[in-house]
Design a protein around this motif. Structure first.
Motif, PDB file in Angstrom:
ATOM      1  N   HIS A 263      21.991  52.131  66.936  1.00  0.00           N
ATOM      2  CA  HIS A 263      23.494  52.433  67.028  1.00  0.00           C
ATOM      3  C   HIS A 263      23.922  52.297  65.540  1.00  0.00           C
ATOM      4  O   HIS A 263      23.075  51.994  64.459  1.00  0.00           O
ATOM      5  CB  HIS A 263      24.457  51.790  67.826  1.00  0.00           C
TER       6      HIS A 263
ATOM      7  N   HIS B 248      26.008  50.458  63.621  1.00  0.00           N
ATOM      8  CA  HIS B 248      26.730  49.536  63.222  1.00  0.00           C
ATOM      9  C   HIS B 248      25.794  48.620  62.080  1.00  0.00           C
ATOM     10  O   HIS B 248      24.526  48.543  62.173  1.00  0.00           O
ATOM     11  CB  HIS B 248      26.644  48.319  64.344  1.00  0.00           C
TER      12      HIS B 248
ATOM     13  N   ASP C  14      25.213  45.969  60.596  1.00  0.00           N
ATOM     14  CA  ASP C  14      24.529  44.796  60.624  1.00  0.00           C
ATOM     15  C   ASP C  14      23.085  44.865  61.368  1.00  0.00           C
ATOM     16  O   ASP C  14      22.119  44.130  61.571  1.00  0.00           O
ATOM     17  CB  ASP C  14      25.288  43.697  61.289  1.00  0.00           C
ATOM     18  N   HIS C  15      22.834  46.276  61.995  1.00  0.00           N
ATOM     19  CA  HIS C  15      21.698  46.467  62.662  1.00  0.00           C
ATOM     20  C   HIS C  15      20.945  47.801  61.653  1.00  0.00           C
ATOM     21  O   HIS C  15      19.777  47.780  61.966  1.00  0.00           O
ATOM     22  CB  HIS C  15      21.458  46.957  64.217  1.00  0.00           C
TER      23      HIS C  15
ATOM     24  N   HIS D 101      28.786  48.812  74.109  1.00  0.00           N
ATOM     25  CA  HIS D 101      28.999  47.999  72.849  1.00  0.00           C
ATOM     26  C   HIS D 101      29.841  48.946  71.902  1.00  0.00           C
ATOM     27  O   HIS D 101      30.483  48.441  71.119  1.00  0.00           O
ATOM     28  CB  HIS D 101      27.430  47.385  72.633  1.00  0.00           C
TER      29      HIS D 101
ATOM     30  N   ASP E 279      22.796  44.496  71.381  1.00  0.00           N
ATOM     31  CA  ASP E 279      24.058  43.791  71.159  1.00  0.00           C
ATOM     32  C   ASP E 279      24.979  43.884  72.589  1.00  0.00           C
ATOM     33  O   ASP E 279      25.916  44.145  72.754  1.00  0.00           O
ATOM     34  CB  ASP E 279      24.745  44.698  70.403  1.00  0.00           C
TER      35      ASP E 279
END
Ligand SMILES: [Zn+2]
Length: 326
Positions: free
Chosen positions: A99, A101, A103-104, A164, A183
């Motif tokens: 996805h 985001h 942070d990933h 999410h 997540d």
């Protein structure tokens, strides 16, 4: 009152929380701060104890799944270590985004050159919007399904609706008995604030049965140190189901009228007092029930904010939000 110098180097003081069950922790990290472990055959996962990524070594190149910035350069070290040990190429040829985001995905630009990036079409749209050079756009996108064939290995990517995030996909490795889905479930731990910072609450709650509908033994959930099991997903489902049942009960049994009467013309003060009372009634028994079962269940804010979010979804998504005025 005097206090020691507060700066980046001084240790913060935390409350005394319940001990973390050994079963919720992953393997020890190496000197560089990562652990790389075989999931099955040529599929590996990498963790720094908080974030997880995965990669598949093939005869034609390495396929990387997510690039969390906290793992960062250790992804390269982990791939090099495994490729050298197995005598296969360490060249990363494909990068799959679970996805959008950061942070990933925030270390994605460490893998440039001839890398083919793959993601959901909404991932591309959101990355375009966010316009961050650390997260290059996927060149290959898909709407519902995409089969990735590299070096004789097959990976099935699928989107089953928002959860999410609007673009979060299921990554199935049929030849490795593994599902990667990020997540939603934290193996052995409670979700953090607000349903694990999720945007679509009904979608989040509908996701675990979809994950369980795939055949797999190993589950890469994206967080903390170890792989998840089907039992971990079941415990997560029980926790969320308990919150939902408790929120329904509290919504039905806490009478809002006295709060609004007491608030007088400050209608928002009435809203706060009413919803706080519902949240307290719904969340407190869940915190008590899961402390010692799921790690960090006693950090009450996590269960309280998740309960609040689910309670709001019951009012606003499912309805009714209240009686219709006659
Ligand atoms: Zn996320």
């Amino acid at each position: 009152m005097t206090s020691p110098a507060s700066g980046a180097d001084s240790a913060a003081v935390l409350p005394d929380y319940a001990p973390i069950p050994r079963s919720a922790l992953g393997p020890a990290l190496n000197e560089q701060g990562y652990y790389v472990g075989r999931v099955e055959r040529n599929l590996y996962y990498v963790t720094d104890g908080v974030y997880q990524s995965a990669f598949l070594t093939t005869r034609d190149g390495v396929v990387l799944f997510d690039a969390p910035p906290t793992i960062g350069g250790n992804l390269r070290r982990a791939v090099d270590e495994i490729a050298a040990a197995n005598g296969v190429t360490n060249q990363v040829t494909h990068l799959v985004y679970s996805h959008h985001h950061d942070d990933h995905t925030g270390a994605a630009s460490l893998f440039d050159g001839d890398v083919v990036r793959i993601g959901h079409e909404e991932t591309r749209r959101l990355l375009e919007r966010d316009n961050n050079p650390a997260r290059p756009l996927p060149e290959i996108t898909f709407a519902d399904q995409y089969t990735l064939d590299v070096g004789g290995e097959r990976v099935e990517l699928a989107w089953h609706g928002p959860n999410h995030s609007p673009d979060n996909i299921y990554i199935h490795f049929p030849g490795h008995d593994t599902l990667m889905f990020i997540d939603v479930v934290n193996a052995g731990w409670v979700p953090i604030y607000n349903v694990n910072l999720s945007e679509d609450v009904p979608g989040y709650m509908a996701a675990p049965p979809i994950a369980l509908s795939y055949p797999w033994t190993h589950f890469i959930c994206g967080h903390l140190g170890r792989l998840a099991t089907r039992e971990d997903v079941a415990v997560h489902q029980a926790y969320i189901a308990d919150i939902e049942a408790s929120a329904r009960e509290a919504l039905a049994s806490v009478n809002p009228v006295p709060f609004y009467v007491a608030a007088g013309e400050n209608a928002w003060a009435g809203v706060k007092a009413h919803l706080d009372a519902v949240t307290e009634r719904a969340a407190a028994p869940v915190v008590a029930k899961y402390t010692g079962v799921l790690a960090a269940a006693d950090i009450a804010e996590f269960t309280y904010t998740t309960t609040f979010q689910i309670m709001q979804s019951l009012r606003l998504d499912s309805g009714p939000s209240g009686p219709v005025h006659p």
